[in-house]
Design a protein around this motif. Structure first.
Motif, PDB file in Angstrom:
ATOM      1  N   LEU A 112      32.803  43.024  16.004  1.00 33.95           N
ATOM      2  CA  LEU A 112      33.272  44.019  16.969  1.00 33.95           C
ATOM      3  C   LEU A 112      33.529  43.249  18.263  1.00 33.95           C
ATOM      4  O   LEU A 112      32.625  42.562  18.763  1.00 33.95           O
ATOM      5  CB  LEU A 112      32.224  45.097  17.189  1.00 33.95           C
ATOM      6  N   LYS A 113      34.736  43.353  18.756  1.00 33.83           N
ATOM      7  CA  LYS A 113      35.145  42.634  19.961  1.00 33.83           C
ATOM      8  C   LYS A 113      34.086  42.743  21.070  1.00 33.83           C
ATOM      9  O   LYS A 113      33.745  43.846  21.486  1.00 33.83           O
ATOM     10  CB  LYS A 113      36.463  43.270  20.388  1.00 33.83           C
ATOM     11  N   SER A 114      33.571  41.593  21.511  1.00 33.64           N
ATOM     12  CA  SER A 114      32.539  41.634  22.566  1.00 33.64           C
ATOM     13  C   SER A 114      33.165  41.443  23.936  1.00 33.64           C
ATOM     14  O   SER A 114      32.504  41.576  24.959  1.00 33.64           O
ATOM     15  CB  SER A 114      31.492  40.559  22.316  1.00 33.64           C
ATOM     16  N   GLN A 115      34.449  41.073  23.957  1.00 35.45           N
ATOM     17  CA  GLN A 115      35.157  40.891  25.230  1.00 35.45           C
ATOM     18  C   GLN A 115      36.660  41.077  24.976  1.00 35.45           C
ATOM     19  O   GLN A 115      37.165  40.723  23.909  1.00 35.45           O
ATOM     20  CB  GLN A 115      34.895  39.502  25.808  1.00 35.45           C
ATOM     21  N   THR A 116      37.347  41.608  25.961  1.00 37.43           N
ATOM     22  CA  THR A 116      38.795  41.806  25.774  1.00 37.43           C
ATOM     23  C   THR A 116      39.536  40.469  25.751  1.00 37.43           C
ATOM     24  O   THR A 116      40.685  40.396  25.304  1.00 37.43           O
ATOM     25  CB  THR A 116      39.382  42.706  26.890  1.00 37.43           C
ATOM     26  N   SER A 117      38.863  39.388  26.166  1.00 39.23           N
ATOM     27  CA  SER A 117      39.478  38.061  26.090  1.00 39.23           C
ATOM     28  C   SER A 117      39.907  37.740  24.659  1.00 39.23           C
ATOM     29  O   SER A 117      40.754  36.863  24.434  1.00 39.23           O
ATOM     30  CB  SER A 117      38.489  36.983  26.558  1.00 39.23           C
ATOM     31  N   ALA A 118      39.326  38.468  23.682  1.00 41.59           N
ATOM     32  CA  ALA A 118      39.657  38.242  22.272  1.00 41.59           C
ATOM     33  C   ALA A 118      41.150  38.420  21.996  1.00 41.59           C
ATOM     34  O   ALA A 118      41.658  37.948  20.981  1.00 41.59           O
ATOM     35  CB  ALA A 118      38.860  39.193  21.398  1.00 41.59           C
ATOM     36  N   ALA A 119      41.862  39.093  22.893  1.00 40.44           N
ATOM     37  CA  ALA A 119      43.298  39.325  22.656  1.00 40.44           C
ATOM     38  C   ALA A 119      44.155  38.220  23.268  1.00 40.44           C
ATOM     39  O   ALA A 119      45.369  38.153  23.007  1.00 40.44           O
ATOM     40  CB  ALA A 119      43.704  40.674  23.228  1.00 40.44           C
ATOM     41  N   GLN A 120      43.548  37.357  24.068  1.00 43.55           N
ATOM     42  CA  GLN A 120      44.353  36.357  24.801  1.00 43.55           C
ATOM     43  C   GLN A 120      45.249  35.530  23.880  1.00 43.55           C
ATOM     44  O   GLN A 120      46.457  35.417  24.100  1.00 43.55           O
ATOM     45  CB  GLN A 120      43.434  35.401  25.581  1.00 43.55           C
ATOM     46  N   ASN A 121      44.658  34.969  22.831  1.00 42.55           N
ATOM     47  CA  ASN A 121      45.409  34.065  21.960  1.00 42.55           C
ATOM     48  C   ASN A 121      46.657  34.744  21.381  1.00 42.55           C
ATOM     49  O   ASN A 121      47.753  34.169  21.373  1.00 42.55           O
ATOM     50  CB  ASN A 121      44.476  33.564  20.845  1.00 42.55           C
ATOM     51  N   ALA A 122      46.480  35.984  20.926  1.00 40.33           N
ATOM     52  CA  ALA A 122      47.608  36.708  20.329  1.00 40.33           C
ATOM     53  C   ALA A 122      48.685  37.003  21.375  1.00 40.33           C
ATOM     54  O   ALA A 122      49.892  36.954  21.068  1.00 40.33           O
ATOM     55  CB  ALA A 122      47.115  38.013  19.712  1.00 40.33           C
ATOM     56  N   ILE A 123      48.264  37.277  22.610  1.00 39.36           N
ATOM     57  CA  ILE A 123      49.241  37.586  23.663  1.00 39.36           C
ATOM     58  C   ILE A 123      50.069  36.331  23.999  1.00 39.36           C
ATOM     59  O   ILE A 123      51.293  36.397  24.148  1.00 39.36           O
ATOM     60  CB  ILE A 123      48.529  38.086  24.951  1.00 39.36           C
ATOM     61  N   TYR A 124      49.379  35.185  24.079  1.00 39.71           N
ATOM     62  CA  TYR A 124      50.122  33.950  24.380  1.00 39.71           C
ATOM     63  C   TYR A 124      51.158  33.690  23.291  1.00 39.71           C
ATOM     64  O   TYR A 124      52.310  33.365  23.564  1.00 39.71           O
ATOM     65  CB  TYR A 124      49.173  32.745  24.496  1.00 39.71           C
ATOM     66  N   LYS A 125      50.697  33.878  22.040  1.00 29.89           N
ATOM     67  CA  LYS A 125      51.618  33.597  20.924  1.00 29.89           C
ATOM     68  C   LYS A 125      52.785  34.585  20.913  1.00 29.89           C
ATOM     69  O   LYS A 125      53.904  34.236  20.559  1.00 29.89           O
ATOM     70  CB  LYS A 125      50.854  33.642  19.598  1.00 29.89           C
ATOM     71  N   LYS A 126      52.501  35.810  21.314  1.00 31.30           N
ATOM     72  CA  LYS A 126      53.556  36.848  21.303  1.00 31.30           C
ATOM     73  C   LYS A 126      54.644  36.537  22.337  1.00 31.30           C
ATOM     74  O   LYS A 126      55.832  36.756  22.091  1.00 31.30           O
ATOM     75  CB  LYS A 126      52.895  38.206  21.606  1.00 31.30           C
TER      76      LYS A 126
END
Ligand code: FA5
Length: 350
Positions: free
Chosen positions: A167-181
């Protein structure tokens, strides 16, 4: 005797016909079948009869007794049905397709503040991204320069699922996908990456006035050529003064997060106690609201962005705490408590 039985029967049927409710029926039952009822009294008349006559008369009395008992039971059923129908008829009509007549609902205060932040960041050219709540270890930690066994993981007591996800413990978990997008648009078309991604986070925390096991953060990143810490401070101050509609006292302290270098903690002066110290700010007068910093080169690389050419900032706003400050909510647990009495008092004041 036969005449008497016929008379009683006739009289019984006409009285039964007139009975309108269960009280009338009970009176009839007592009048005919009670200790001194007409049917019971008939038995007493057998005294002077011969044995043969007693037998015939007894049978006739039993027949009328059976008939009276059955008719009363039938009537009882009929009256019950009538009474039920009357009750149904007297009920107000209920149309299941009608909308509820309860008061109008209201948005949760977190939704209100989240939308307000989204509007502010959108007006500054940021996109708003949605992201999953169940993520991989790579998304939440490894891509953020937090390899397995890194001590920084201890700061976030994480709920792992049996399949290895978490379960995502921080919204930073989305960073990698956003950079790639967005990296292709950045590199090929020179479009800066400017995104915010609000979301629910989960940590196995012991709860208190300012900690919950389920809370909201709002992450923001900006990547372009020549992005510096001044850009970060500008966006944060603009956002906070818009949310609070007044100048907010902030302070920056050095902070360590493996995915930023340098890293900071942005605190705001506690608006609940005015900086005097209270349980909401752990008596420090300051509330840790928004850790932030310059995105670590390794994190940019993991997202497919060349750190020698591009730089960026990232922040992880504690959205739930921002809501507490904005509305003067002293205990974070009230926000997850589901008490409509406290939650419905908030309205969109924009
Ligand atoms: C982080 O979660 C980092 N991902 C933030 C970050 C992003 C740093 C980008 C640098 C760059 P931290 O664990 O401190 O950091 O949490 C960030 C904010 O979330 C805190 O300041 C606080 O406002 C809020 N927060 C953290 N834990 C809780 C909790 N248990 N209950 C309520 N709010 C919490």
């Amino acid at each position: 005797m036969d005449n008497k039985i016929a008379e009683i029967k006739q009289q019984f049927l006409s009285e039964l016909e007139k009975a309108e409710n269960s009280a009338d029926l009970e009176a009839i039952r007592v009048a005919y079948l009670g200790k001194k009822g007409f049917v019971t009294e008939l038995m007493k008349e057998m005294k002077g009869l011969s044995n043969e006559e007693k037998k015939t008369f007894g049978q006739k009395v039993n027949v009328i007794k059976g008939e009276v008992t059955d008719k009363i039971a039938e009537k009882n059923q009929e009256l019950k049905e009538k009474e039920l129908q009357k009750e149904i008829d007297s009920m107000p009509e209920f149309d299941i397709s009608m909308p509820p007549t309860l008061g109008e609902g209201s948005y949760h205060p977190i939704t209100l503040v989240q939308r307000q932040c989204e509007r502010i960041f959108k007006s500054m050219g940021f996109t708003v991204e949605d992201y999953a709540e169940v993520v991989s270890d790579y998304e939440c930690f490894e891509s953020l320069n937090i390899p397995k066994h890194h001590p920084a993981r201890d700061m976030q007591d994480t709920y792992y699922l049996e399949n290895g996800q978490l379960l995502k413990s921080q919204t930073s978990a989305a960073q990698n996908a956003i950079y790639k997008k967005y990296k292709d648009a950045l590199v090929n078309d020179g479009v800066p990456i400017k995104a915010i991604f609000p979301g629910r986070c989960f940590r196995n925390e012991a709860t208190d006035a300012c900690h919950e096991n389920t809370f909201f953060q709002m992450e923001g990143v900006m990547v372009d050529k020549n992005i510096s810490i001044s850009n970060l401070i500008y966006f944060m101050k603009t956002m906070l003064s818009e949310v609070f509609q007044k100048d907010i006292k902030v302070r920056l302290r050095p902070g360590f997060f493996p995915f930023v270098e340098p890293g900071f903690e942005l605190d705001i002066s506690c608006l609940i106690c005015g900086g005097e110290g209270c349980p909401s700010c752990k008596h420090s007068g300051w509330l840790e609201l928004c850790p932030c910093g310059m995105i670590h080169p390794e994190v940019l690389k993991a997202g497919g962005i060349d750190p020698d050419e591009y730089t960026g900032f990232a922040f992880g706003l504690g959205l739930t705490r921002l809501v507490m400050m904005k509305y003067g909510i002293k205990d974070i647990r009230d926000l997850n408590g589901g008490s409509l009495k406290s939650l419905t008092q908030f309205t969109d004041d924009e």
